[in-house]
Motif scaffolding. Structure first.
Motif, PDB file in Angstrom:
ATOM      1  N   ASP A  16       0.816  -1.213   0.000  1.00 39.46           N
ATOM      2  CA  ASP A  16       0.000   0.000   0.000  1.00 39.46           C
ATOM      3  C   ASP A  16       0.851   1.265   0.000  1.00 39.46           C
ATOM      4  O   ASP A  16       0.431   2.305  -0.496  1.00 39.46           O
ATOM      5  CB  ASP A  16      -0.932  -0.001   1.214  1.00 39.46           C
ATOM      6  N   ARG A  17       2.046   1.204   0.536  1.00 37.68           N
ATOM      7  CA  ARG A  17       2.895   2.393   0.635  1.00 37.68           C
ATOM      8  C   ARG A  17       3.759   2.645  -0.593  1.00 37.68           C
ATOM      9  O   ARG A  17       4.518   3.585  -0.636  1.00 37.68           O
ATOM     10  CB  ARG A  17       3.824   2.276   1.846  1.00 37.68           C
ATOM     11  N   PHE A  45      -8.047  -1.780   8.342  1.00 42.58           N
ATOM     12  CA  PHE A  45      -7.593  -0.502   7.794  1.00 42.58           C
ATOM     13  C   PHE A  45      -6.547  -0.725   6.711  1.00 42.58           C
ATOM     14  O   PHE A  45      -6.479   0.029   5.739  1.00 42.58           O
ATOM     15  CB  PHE A  45      -7.031   0.410   8.883  1.00 42.58           C
ATOM     16  N   THR A  80      -7.403   0.586   2.916  1.00 44.51           N
ATOM     17  CA  THR A  80      -6.618   1.608   2.216  1.00 44.51           C
ATOM     18  C   THR A  80      -5.986   1.059   0.943  1.00 44.51           C
ATOM     19  O   THR A  80      -5.928   1.757  -0.068  1.00 44.51           O
ATOM     20  CB  THR A  80      -5.534   2.224   3.128  1.00 44.51           C
ATOM     21  N   ILE A 104      -8.776   0.735  -1.664  1.00 47.87           N
ATOM     22  CA  ILE A 104      -9.113   2.050  -2.222  1.00 47.87           C
ATOM     23  C   ILE A 104      -8.112   2.401  -3.319  1.00 47.87           C
ATOM     24  O   ILE A 104      -8.507   2.819  -4.415  1.00 47.87           O
ATOM     25  CB  ILE A 104      -9.144   3.127  -1.116  1.00 47.87           C
ATOM     26  N   GLN A 107     -15.964   1.701  -1.261  1.00 45.84           N
ATOM     27  CA  GLN A 107     -16.082   1.542   0.188  1.00 45.84           C
ATOM     28  C   GLN A 107     -17.409   0.867   0.560  1.00 45.84           C
ATOM     29  O   GLN A 107     -17.445   0.021   1.460  1.00 45.84           O
ATOM     30  CB  GLN A 107     -15.965   2.908   0.880  1.00 45.84           C
TER      31      GLN A 107
END
Length: 120
Positions: free
Chosen positions: A14-15, A80, A84, A87, A101
Motif C-alpha cells: 500500500d505504501r 484498515f 486503504t 481504495i 467503500q
C-alpha cells in the motif's frame, strides 16, 4: 499463520504506488515476488542477515492472490490495511461516490462481533 507477515505485505504494498499497481495487475506474480524477495528481510536491517522461516500460508497466499478481503479479514488482517490498499487499487473501478467503500462494507456485512483478533 503469521498475521504479522500478512499485515506487513498489505502495509508495504500500500505504501508503494508501483507495488500497488503490480498487485492490481498480476497479484500472483507480486505475491510470489514479495514473499521471495522481501519477506525474509523484514526483521533484518542488512541483506546479509535473512531468515527463511517467514512464509505465508497457502490460505494467506490464495486470499492475497484472489484479492479476497473477506478471507483476509477472517484470518486477522487489519481492516484498515486492506481498506486503504483496496481504495488505491479499486476505487477507480466504481462510478458512484464511495462505491468501492460501500462494496467493501457490503462484503463484510455478515461479520458479527466479536471480530477476529487483529493484533499481531
Amino acid at each position: 499463520m503469521s498475521k504479522y507477515l500478512l499485515n506487513k505485505f498489505l502495509y508495504t504494498v500500500d505504501r508503494d504506488a508501483e507495488l500497488t499497481e503490480r498487485y492490481r495487475e498480476d497479484p500472483a506474480a507480486l505475491v510470489a515476488w514479495w514473499e521471495s524477495e522481501l519477506a525474509g528481510k523484514l526483521l533484518n536491517s542488512i541483506d546479509a542477515e535473512q531468515t527463511t522461516w517467514l512464509r505465508l500460508t497457502d490460505a494467506e497466499r490464495e486470499a492475497l492472490v484472489a484479492h479476497d478481503q473477506v478471507a483476509l479479514f477472517e484470518m486477522g488482517a487489519h481492516p484498515f490495511l486492506t481498506l486503504t490498499l483496496w481504495i488505491a487499487m479499486f476505487e477507480r473501478d466504481f462510478d458512484e461516490p464511495l462505491g468501492m467503500q460501500l462494496d467493501y462494507a457490503a462484503k463484510l456485512a455478515h461479520v458479527e462481533l466479536p471480530y477476529p483478533a487483529i493484533d499481531t
